[in-house]
Design a protein around this motif. Sequence first.
Motif, PDB file in Angstrom:
ATOM      1  N   LYS A   1      -5.371 -10.511   9.743  1.00 60.17           N
ATOM      2  CA  LYS A   1      -4.720  -9.587   8.906  1.00 60.17           C
ATOM      3  C   LYS A   1      -5.539  -9.364   7.553  1.00 60.17           C
ATOM      4  CE  LYS A   1      -1.021  -7.748  10.973  1.00 60.17           C
ATOM      5  NZ  LYS A   1       0.425  -8.129  10.543  1.00 60.17           N
ATOM      6  N   SER A   2      -6.057 -10.488   7.328  1.00 57.74           N
ATOM      7  CA  SER A   2      -6.609 -10.425   5.723  1.00 57.74           C
ATOM      8  C   SER A   2      -8.057 -10.491   5.702  1.00 57.74           C
ATOM      9  CB  SER A   2      -6.214 -11.619   4.759  1.00 57.74           C
ATOM     10  OG  SER A   2      -6.131 -12.981   5.575  1.00 57.74           O
TER      11      SER A   2
ATOM     12  N   LYS B   1     -11.080  -9.054   3.352  1.00 54.45           N
ATOM     13  CA  LYS B   1     -10.926  -7.524   3.408  1.00 54.45           C
ATOM     14  C   LYS B   1     -10.717  -6.922   2.165  1.00 54.45           C
ATOM     15  CE  LYS B   1      -9.261  -7.392   8.079  1.00 54.45           C
ATOM     16  NZ  LYS B   1      -8.212  -6.640   8.941  1.00 54.45           N
TER      17      LYS B   1
ATOM     18  N   LYS C   1      -9.355  -4.369  -0.696  1.00 58.62           N
ATOM     19  CA  LYS C   1      -7.949  -3.880  -0.947  1.00 58.62           C
ATOM     20  C   LYS C   1      -8.094  -2.630  -0.391  1.00 58.62           C
ATOM     21  CE  LYS C   1      -8.628  -2.187  -5.974  1.00 58.62           C
ATOM     22  NZ  LYS C   1      -9.870  -2.616  -5.961  1.00 58.62           N
TER      23      LYS C   1
ATOM     24  N   LEU D   1      -7.567  -3.024   3.362  1.00 55.58           N
ATOM     25  CA  LEU D   1      -6.119  -3.220   3.588  1.00 55.58           C
ATOM     26  C   LEU D   1      -5.260  -2.284   3.446  1.00 55.58           C
ATOM     27  CD1 LEU D   1      -5.937  -6.785   1.650  1.00 55.58           C
ATOM     28  CD2 LEU D   1      -6.202  -6.435   4.331  1.00 55.58           C
TER      29      LEU D   1
ATOM     30  N   GLU E   1      -5.610   0.278   6.381  1.00 55.06           N
ATOM     31  CA  GLU E   1      -5.074  -0.303   7.766  1.00 55.06           C
ATOM     32  C   GLU E   1      -3.568  -0.267   7.796  1.00 55.06           C
ATOM     33  OE1 GLU E   1      -8.740  -3.584   8.867  1.00 55.06           O
ATOM     34  OE2 GLU E   1      -6.700  -4.044   7.976  1.00 55.06           O
ATOM     35  N   GLN E   2      -2.975  -0.312   6.538  1.00 55.71           N
ATOM     36  CA  GLN E   2      -1.594  -0.335   6.531  1.00 55.71           C
ATOM     37  C   GLN E   2      -0.947   1.040   6.650  1.00 55.71           C
ATOM     38  OE1 GLN E   2      -0.725  -2.024   2.709  1.00 55.71           O
ATOM     39  NE2 GLN E   2      -1.058  -3.925   3.276  1.00 55.71           N
TER      40      GLN E   2
END
Length: 218
Positions: free
Chosen positions: A114-115, A187, A189, A192, A195-196
């Motif tokens: 995820k990160s 990753k 920001k 991130l 992707e969200q």
Amino acid sequence: MVTEVVPCSRNVCSAMAVQSWSDILKSSRKTALIHDGKRKIHYLFTDGKEMAEEYDLKTDELIVRKWRHKSTLGAQGQWQVEVGESLTTPVASLDSDVIKENCSNPVFMRKDTKSSFQWRIRNLPYPKDVFSVSVEPSERCIIIKTSNKKYYKKFNIPDLDRNQLPFDCSALSFTHANNTLIVSYKKPKEILTLEQELLKELKKVKDTAGRDADCKTQ
């Protein structure tokens, strides 16, 4: 010495200069399929390129991402894996020594968290201090090499290229265990956030059975 150089592709990125990757994703035609605990998404872009992704339904982690391009004559090309393990396997040989050698060759694959973007190279039976892993900002690549000159690999991060983001040397780290080198790149920001936002959109896509793509399997 095993030397592998993955071309730092710019074919996808050149189009990004005019239109942002976020906009290209939003304008693509998407179809979804919920199957075997996975959310499978197929993207068709206006230029004819295709992208397929698979997400774990429980964790929302990306398992597979692959691309398919048409040739200059319009023929459908083979799927090229960007994230996940390639399905291609070496042709078996009747020579047991050749089979043994093939099985011991380094195996490179990308498996994100995820990160972080993350790559795993199996069958590297050397101590950690033999490895050097670095970012080459001018070439927009990561370089792996060993002091014993047994392994060399150079590869890019397509996600950074598509979003025209700079490389950050401090985001890179690596570890080694069980003959496997694990390279991680934190990753940024911007990735991130993208992707969200994308995941929220994908969960709204109806699958081929008419269900929302955020349906959880029992």
